[in-house]
Design a protein around this motif. Structure first.
Motif, PDB file in Angstrom:
ATOM      1  N   PRO A 151       0.807  -1.232   0.000  1.00  0.00           N
ATOM      2  CA  PRO A 151       0.000   0.000   0.000  1.00  0.00           C
ATOM      3  C   PRO A 151       0.837   1.279   0.000  1.00  0.00           C
ATOM      4  O   PRO A 151       0.338   2.339  -0.384  1.00  0.00           O
ATOM      5  N   ALA A 152       2.102   1.166   0.408  1.00  0.00           N
ATOM      6  CA  ALA A 152       2.964   2.351   0.435  1.00  0.00           C
ATOM      7  C   ALA A 152       3.765   2.521  -0.849  1.00  0.00           C
ATOM      8  O   ALA A 152       4.257   3.613  -1.129  1.00  0.00           O
ATOM      9  N   ASN A 153       3.897   1.444  -1.620  1.00  0.00           N
ATOM     10  CA  ASN A 153       4.734   1.492  -2.820  1.00  0.00           C
ATOM     11  C   ASN A 153       4.161   0.524  -3.859  1.00  0.00           C
ATOM     12  O   ASN A 153       4.399  -0.674  -3.790  1.00  0.00           O
ATOM     13  N   PRO A 154       3.416   1.012  -4.844  1.00  0.00           N
ATOM     14  CA  PRO A 154       2.760   0.118  -5.809  1.00  0.00           C
ATOM     15  C   PRO A 154       3.710  -0.610  -6.733  1.00  0.00           C
ATOM     16  O   PRO A 154       3.273  -1.499  -7.472  1.00  0.00           O
ATOM     17  N   ASP A 155       4.997  -0.269  -6.709  1.00  0.00           N
ATOM     18  CA  ASP A 155       5.958  -1.041  -7.493  1.00  0.00           C
ATOM     19  C   ASP A 155       6.272  -2.385  -6.854  1.00  0.00           C
ATOM     20  O   ASP A 155       6.839  -3.273  -7.498  1.00  0.00           O
ATOM     21  N   ILE A 156       5.882  -2.544  -5.576  1.00  0.00           N
ATOM     22  CA  ILE A 156       6.220  -3.759  -4.839  1.00  0.00           C
ATOM     23  C   ILE A 156       4.991  -4.667  -4.730  1.00  0.00           C
ATOM     24  O   ILE A 156       3.929  -4.249  -4.286  1.00  0.00           O
ATOM     25  N   LEU A 157       5.149  -5.903  -5.172  1.00  0.00           N
ATOM     26  CA  LEU A 157       4.123  -6.934  -5.018  1.00  0.00           C
ATOM     27  C   LEU A 157       4.768  -8.167  -4.410  1.00  0.00           C
ATOM     28  O   LEU A 157       5.951  -8.462  -4.655  1.00  0.00           O
ATOM     29  N   TYR A 158       3.986  -8.911  -3.636  1.00  0.00           N
ATOM     30  CA  TYR A 158       4.419 -10.194  -3.104  1.00  0.00           C
ATOM     31  C   TYR A 158       3.463 -11.277  -3.598  1.00  0.00           C
ATOM     32  O   TYR A 158       2.249 -11.060  -3.712  1.00  0.00           O
ATOM     33  N   PHE A 159       4.025 -12.453  -3.884  1.00  0.00           N
ATOM     34  CA  PHE A 159       3.212 -13.598  -4.291  1.00  0.00           C
ATOM     35  C   PHE A 159       3.668 -14.833  -3.543  1.00  0.00           C
ATOM     36  O   PHE A 159       4.854 -15.193  -3.562  1.00  0.00           O
ATOM     37  N   GLY A 160       2.729 -15.497  -2.881  1.00  0.00           N
ATOM     38  CA  GLY A 160       3.002 -16.738  -2.174  1.00  0.00           C
ATOM     39  C   GLY A 160       2.717 -17.932  -3.061  1.00  0.00           C
ATOM     40  O   GLY A 160       1.573 -18.177  -3.443  1.00  0.00           O
ATOM     41  N   ALA A 161       3.745 -18.685  -3.390  1.00  0.00           N
ATOM     42  CA  ALA A 161       3.622 -19.774  -4.355  1.00  0.00           C
ATOM     43  C   ALA A 161       3.211 -21.087  -3.700  1.00  0.00           C
ATOM     44  O   ALA A 161       3.320 -21.268  -2.486  1.00  0.00           O
ATOM     45  N   ARG A 162       2.772 -22.007  -4.525  1.00  0.00           N
ATOM     46  CA  ARG A 162       2.510 -23.385  -4.139  1.00  0.00           C
ATOM     47  C   ARG A 162       3.768 -24.235  -4.360  1.00  0.00           C
ATOM     48  O   ARG A 162       4.825 -23.712  -4.720  1.00  0.00           O
ATOM     49  N   SER A 163       3.613 -25.545  -4.162  1.00  0.00           N
ATOM     50  CA  SER A 163       4.602 -26.550  -4.578  1.00  0.00           C
ATOM     51  C   SER A 163       5.979 -26.363  -3.950  1.00  0.00           C
ATOM     52  O   SER A 163       6.980 -26.812  -4.505  1.00  0.00           O
ATOM     53  N   GLY A 164       6.027 -25.690  -2.810  1.00  0.00           N
ATOM     54  CA  GLY A 164       7.304 -25.501  -2.138  1.00  0.00           C
ATOM     55  C   GLY A 164       8.177 -24.434  -2.751  1.00  0.00           C
ATOM     56  O   GLY A 164       9.380 -24.352  -2.457  1.00  0.00           O
ATOM     57  N   LYS A 165       7.596 -23.582  -3.598  1.00  0.00           N
ATOM     58  CA  LYS A 165       8.391 -22.576  -4.307  1.00  0.00           C
ATOM     59  C   LYS A 165       8.584 -21.293  -3.505  1.00  0.00           C
ATOM     60  O   LYS A 165       9.322 -20.402  -3.939  1.00  0.00           O
ATOM     61  N   GLY A 166       7.900 -21.140  -2.371  1.00  0.00           N
ATOM     62  CA  GLY A 166       8.198 -20.059  -1.462  1.00  0.00           C
ATOM     63  C   GLY A 166       7.534 -18.726  -1.786  1.00  0.00           C
ATOM     64  O   GLY A 166       6.517 -18.639  -2.462  1.00  0.00           O
ATOM     65  N   LEU A 167       8.177 -17.649  -1.314  1.00  0.00           N
ATOM     66  CA  LEU A 167       7.654 -16.285  -1.419  1.00  0.00           C
ATOM     67  C   LEU A 167       8.429 -15.517  -2.481  1.00  0.00           C
ATOM     68  O   LEU A 167       9.660 -15.540  -2.515  1.00  0.00           O
ATOM     69  N   TRP A 168       7.682 -14.793  -3.341  1.00  0.00           N
ATOM     70  CA  TRP A 168       8.270 -14.069  -4.469  1.00  0.00           C
ATOM     71  C   TRP A 168       7.903 -12.598  -4.396  1.00  0.00           C
ATOM     72  O   TRP A 168       6.852 -12.234  -3.866  1.00  0.00           O
ATOM     73  N   LYS A 169       8.786 -11.750  -4.946  1.00  0.00           N
ATOM     74  CA  LYS A 169       8.616 -10.303  -4.848  1.00  0.00           C
ATOM     75  C   LYS A 169       8.895  -9.632  -6.191  1.00  0.00           C
ATOM     76  O   LYS A 169       9.804 -10.026  -6.930  1.00  0.00           O
ATOM     77  N   SER A 170       8.094  -8.627  -6.485  1.00  0.00           N
ATOM     78  CA  SER A 170       8.340  -7.772  -7.638  1.00  0.00           C
ATOM     79  C   SER A 170       8.633  -6.368  -7.147  1.00  0.00           C
ATOM     80  O   SER A 170       7.975  -5.865  -6.233  1.00  0.00           O
ATOM     81  N   THR A 171       9.610  -5.724  -7.744  1.00  0.00           N
ATOM     82  CA  THR A 171       9.918  -4.329  -7.414  1.00  0.00           C
ATOM     83  C   THR A 171       9.720  -3.412  -8.619  1.00  0.00           C
ATOM     84  O   THR A 171      10.103  -2.244  -8.590  1.00  0.00           O
ATOM     85  N   ASP A 172       9.095  -3.962  -9.687  1.00  0.00           N
ATOM     86  CA  ASP A 172       8.864  -3.170 -10.900  1.00  0.00           C
ATOM     87  C   ASP A 172       7.402  -3.226 -11.335  1.00  0.00           C
ATOM     88  O   ASP A 172       7.094  -3.305 -12.520  1.00  0.00           O
ATOM     89  N   GLY A 173       6.509  -3.240 -10.348  1.00  0.00           N
ATOM     90  CA  GLY A 173       5.097  -3.194 -10.657  1.00  0.00           C
ATOM     91  C   GLY A 173       4.544  -4.447 -11.287  1.00  0.00           C
ATOM     92  O   GLY A 173       3.572  -4.392 -12.038  1.00  0.00           O
ATOM     93  N   GLY A 174       5.153  -5.595 -11.009  1.00  0.00           N
ATOM     94  CA  GLY A 174       4.658  -6.865 -11.519  1.00  0.00           C
ATOM     95  C   GLY A 174       5.243  -7.284 -12.845  1.00  0.00           C
ATOM     96  O   GLY A 174       4.833  -8.301 -13.403  1.00  0.00           O
ATOM     97  N   ALA A 175       6.208  -6.538 -13.363  1.00  0.00           N
ATOM     98  CA  ALA A 175       6.833  -6.904 -14.635  1.00  0.00           C
ATOM     99  C   ALA A 175       7.742  -8.118 -14.486  1.00  0.00           C
ATOM    100  O   ALA A 175       7.933  -8.885 -15.434  1.00  0.00           O
ATOM    101  N   SER A 176       8.309  -8.310 -13.300  1.00  0.00           N
ATOM    102  CA  SER A 176       9.169  -9.461 -13.030  1.00  0.00           C
ATOM    103  C   SER A 176       9.095  -9.792 -11.543  1.00  0.00           C
ATOM    104  O   SER A 176       8.743  -8.931 -10.722  1.00  0.00           O
ATOM    105  N   PHE A 177       9.444 -11.034 -11.210  1.00  0.00           N
ATOM    106  CA  PHE A 177       9.416 -11.487  -9.823  1.00  0.00           C
ATOM    107  C   PHE A 177      10.686 -12.251  -9.510  1.00  0.00           C
ATOM    108  O   PHE A 177      11.246 -12.950 -10.372  1.00  0.00           O
ATOM    109  N   ALA A 178      11.140 -12.121  -8.269  1.00  0.00           N
ATOM    110  CA  ALA A 178      12.311 -12.845  -7.805  1.00  0.00           C
ATOM    111  C   ALA A 178      12.007 -13.476  -6.448  1.00  0.00           C
ATOM    112  O   ALA A 178      11.237 -12.935  -5.651  1.00  0.00           O
ATOM    113  N   LYS A 179      12.609 -14.617  -6.186  1.00  0.00           N
ATOM    114  CA  LYS A 179      12.367 -15.344  -4.945  1.00  0.00           C
ATOM    115  C   LYS A 179      13.010 -14.630  -3.765  1.00  0.00           C
ATOM    116  O   LYS A 179      14.122 -14.105  -3.869  1.00  0.00           O
ATOM    117  N   ILE A 180      12.292 -14.603  -2.633  1.00  0.00           N
ATOM    118  CA  ILE A 180      12.826 -14.049  -1.389  1.00  0.00           C
ATOM    119  C   ILE A 180      13.455 -15.192  -0.601  1.00  0.00           C
ATOM    120  O   ILE A 180      12.759 -15.990   0.031  1.00  0.00           O
TER     121      ILE A 180
END
Length: 765
Positions: A151-180
């Motif tokens: 809510p403070a920075n719309p360039d940041i998104l988090y996604f919780g994956a299935r299948s043991g893939k963990g937590l992922w983050k985007s810092t470019d408004g959802g254009a790309s994601f990287a594992k945390i």
């Protein structure tokens, strides 16, 4: 077990140059599971509902209807986009919406998932590819939301994956994601570890991501974040207080349940969590509701009491932003006598029930129901079952701008209303109204379609809700009053009509162990059980002779069967199990069959079949369509294209070598109501699409367009050209759409198209 889920759609094509347009053929009730609903926190009227196999929908607040916003991205290549496992909105921009797309994490969906992003409320989409699969139709799909925007920075998104893939983050408004990498919990629970299909053996991963908008920012990002995981051991809820750099399990958290929803009440600085001992959407026999005081760092058990042992878990959880401390929670699954919904106006200290026992079996109700938008829900479900409030309740929301407006999703439809605060009156006589509000949401499983020349315009055999009869073209725009009943089966998989006795119709169901074939003598308005049926056969394909006297049934459960004059069924030895069957529509003595590369004909009313003309280089007969008005005229769809015979299948001619690898084929009335159009799903240079021909297959025109997808064209799609309305075709694939005026165009004027009804298809479990 896989099933195919579908709907019905209409495309209008005329002569002026314009884009193809689509709307719903109206069922009005959704017809499937709605696992997620998201309201925009700052802009009234911006609401989205996600479905497990029917895509994403946006609310039209003026009339409580919904518009599909993912149809254009669900073509043959993107059919997995029908599955939506999470939705998130940008609190700072009400035009932006994000969704996690993908149907399965096992091999039923071969593609990795994607995070889709739209800056125009779903009109157009861009995608970030993920290196793993997303499971919009997997177990646990009602948990969440797994996707969230800072809510403070719309360039940041988090996604919780299935299948043991963990937590992922985007810092470019959802254009790309990287594992945390600092978040190490993976959600280790699998409902059935030994399941060889991978459906129930895949670990379910992370269940929700919730930002604490009341926390301080760190380098422009919200510092406090909560993440739930599918674990029922000592920890399933984690928190970061440094914008995701480090994580720790919350102290003294409940350890034996799975967290389904985690929702923040900013004014209270509290997190509310619903828990169940199953991950849903079907299971859960125990559970709890907790409130976490963020400042104190303490959990409080606020589970509603029902005066007896709880036999259900909790899924749906809603907070009233206008009235902090007002909470509604729902049972995940209370299979008898009905769902349980509870409301608290004091942060969970006390609760009231939407219904409670009076003098058993009588019940006191705080509600009344309205199904005007989908009348068939009444006789088909509410009148014959105790579960008026539904089941599989995971999506539950109160409009943050209107305390009276609420919505919740079930396994059948989406319910809600506009007078929720009547609940607080304290009197059983002051009843709120719960309405079916799923108009425009279409994820009904349309397994087969038929249109009867001179008779019923559309017969739609469906999964889960039985089937529907639309008497004429005008009825396609009105929700049916009743579904197929007497007998009523959960799923009908086939329907056919007698071409020379158009009031005669047959349908088949797929429930093993009960009689699964029914007849109608009034065009599908009413039904009766076939008197010759037994309990040994179900599923497959069915054909009704032109005079209505003979039924040939290629049952999925075994042999090809035949019944004459409503007598007992006997085996047809000359057709192998699993053969496709069809009837000549004008000659009651003739039936057709297809198996492997061979085409078969019966000239003794289905008693015996013999192989006839060759189908070029084809190795697989996929569909057979007899001409509605010409005896002996038959069309066959194969892996090599469409073949045509005018001599009862003695000889065949391939229609065009440009259309190859076809699946369904159908005929419908052309523009002068004397000629006939041909429709087929297949491949040409433009790719795999729905094509039409107005010149007996010599040339083919793309009639699908770029704004409508039908999912995978080889995924069990069905076609039925209208025998009554020029240019109208019904297609069983994945969303029921309707359009009714003449504004669009076709490049092939020979097709003579005016209206096209289509239906899309998906895998569902």
């Amino acid at each position: 077990m896989k099933k195919f889920f579908s709907s019905i759609q209409l495309l209008l094509l005329g002569t002026a140059q314009a884009a193809s347009q689509w709307q719903n053929v109206r069922l009005g009730g959704g017809g499937g599971f709605v696992p997620g609903i998201v309201f925009h926190p700052k802009t009234a009227g911006v609401v989205y509902a996600r479905t497990d196999i029917g895509g994403l929908y946006r609310l039209n607040a003026a009339d409580d209807s919904w518009t599909a916003v993912t149809d254009a991205i669900t073509d043959d290549a993107g059919w997995h986009n029908w599955g939506v496992d999470a939705v998130a909105l940008d609190p700072q921009d009400d035009a932006k919406v994000y969704a996690a797309f993908g149907l399965y994490t096992n091999d039923w969906d071969p593609s990795n998932g994607q995070i889709g992003r739209s800056a125009d409320r779903g009109a157009t989409w861009q995608f970030a590819d993920l290196p793993f699969k997303v499971g919009g139709n997997m177990p646990g799909r009602g948990m969440g939301e797994r996707l969230a925007v800072d809510p403070a920075n719309p360039d940041i998104l988090y996604f919780g994956a299935r299948s043991g893939k963990g937590l992922w983050k985007s810092t470019d408004g959802g254009a790309s994601f990287a594992k945390i990498d600092s978040f190490t919990a993976v959600g280790t629970y699998a409902p059935q570890p030994g399941d060889t299909t991978g459906l129930n053996s895949d670990i379910q991963g992370l269940t929700f991501v919730t930002f604490d908008s009341t926390s301080a920012t760190l380098d422009g990002a919200t510092s406090r974040i909560f993440v739930g995981t599918a674990d029922n051991s000592t920890a399933s809820l984690y928190m970061s207080e440094d914008a995701g750099a480090t994580w720790s399990a919350l102290k003294d958290q409940p350890g034996k349940f799975f967290p389904h929803k985690g929702k923040l009440s900013p004014a209270e600085k509290a997190l509310y969590i619903s828990y169940a001992d199953g991950t849903g959407p079907y299971d859960g026999t125990n559970g709890a509701v907790y409130r976490y005081d963020i400042a104190a760092g303490a959990f409080k058990d606020i589970t509603p009491s029902i005066g007896e042992a709880i036999n259900f878990g909790f899924g749906g959880l809603a907070l009233d932003a206008q009235k902090p401390g007002t909470v509604v929670v729902a049972s995940l699954n209370s299979w008898w006598p009905d769902a349980r919904l509870f409301r608290s106006t004091d942060s969970g200290a006390t609760w009231s029930q939407l219904w409670e026992w009076a003098d058993y079996p009588e019940m006191n109700l705080r509600y009344k129901q309205n199904v005007d938008k989908a009348p068939w829900i009444g006789p088909g479900f509410l009148d014959i079952d105790t579960k008026d409030l539904g089941w599989m309740i995971e999506a539950l929301e109160i409009d943050p701008h209107d305390s009276d407006h609420w919505l919740y999703g079930t396994g059948l439809t989406l319910y809600g209303g506009h007078d929720l605060t009547k609940w607080d009156a304290g009197s059983w006589d002051e009843k709120l109204t719960i309405s079916s509000l799923a108009d425009g949401i279409e994820e009904t499983s349309v397994q087969d379609v038929a249109s009867v020349p001179g008779g019923t315009e559309l017969l739609a055999a469906t999964g889960d809700v039985g089937g529907f009869t639309f008497a004429d073209a005008a009825a396609l725009g009105t929700a049916p009053k009743v579904n197929w009943m007497n007998p009523q089966w959960t799923t009908n998989v086939g329907v056919d009509y007698a071409g020379a006795a158009v009031k005669s119709v047959v349908r088949i169901g797929n429930s093993a162990g009960t009689k699964q074939i029914a007849l109608s003598s009034d065009g599908g308005a009413t039904w009766r059980e076939h008197p010759g049926a037994d309990t040994s056969a179900n599923g497959g394909t069915v054909a009704l002779g032109a005079d209505g006297k003979v039924v040939v049934w290629s049952a999925a459960s075994g042999s090809v069967l035949r019944s004459q004059d409503e007598g007992a069924f006997s085996k047809v030895a000359s057709l192998s199990s699993g053969a496709i069957v069809a009837s000549d529509k004008q000659n009651g003595s003739v039936f057709y069959g297809g198996s492997g590369s061979s085409f078969y004909v019966s000239k003794d009313a289905g008693s015996s079949f013999g192989a006839t003309g060759k189908l070029g280089s084809a190795t697989a007969v996929r569909d057979i369509a007899a001409h509605p008005a010409k005896a002996g005229d038959v069309w066959v769809s194969t892996d090599a294209g469409v073949f045509h015979s005018t001599d009862y299948g003695a000889t065949f001619t391939q229609t065009s070598t440009t259309l190859t690898n076809t699946f369904q084929v159908a005929l419908g009335v052309g523009k002068d109501k004397e000629s006939w159009n041909i429709y087929a799903f297949g491949h040409v240079a433009a790719g795999p699409r729905l094509y039409g021909s107005g010149d007996s297959g010599a040339t083919w025109t793309d009639i699908q367009g770029d704004t409508q997808g039908f999912g995978s064209i080889d995924g069990g799609t069905k076609l039925a050209g209208s025998g009554n309305v020029a240019g109208l075709v019904s297609q069983s694939s994945s969303l029921i759409d309707y359009f009714g005026n003449n504004k669009a165009s076709t490049a092939d004027d020979n097709v003579g198209a005016r209206d096209y009804y289509i239906v899309d298809e998906h895998h569902h479990v």
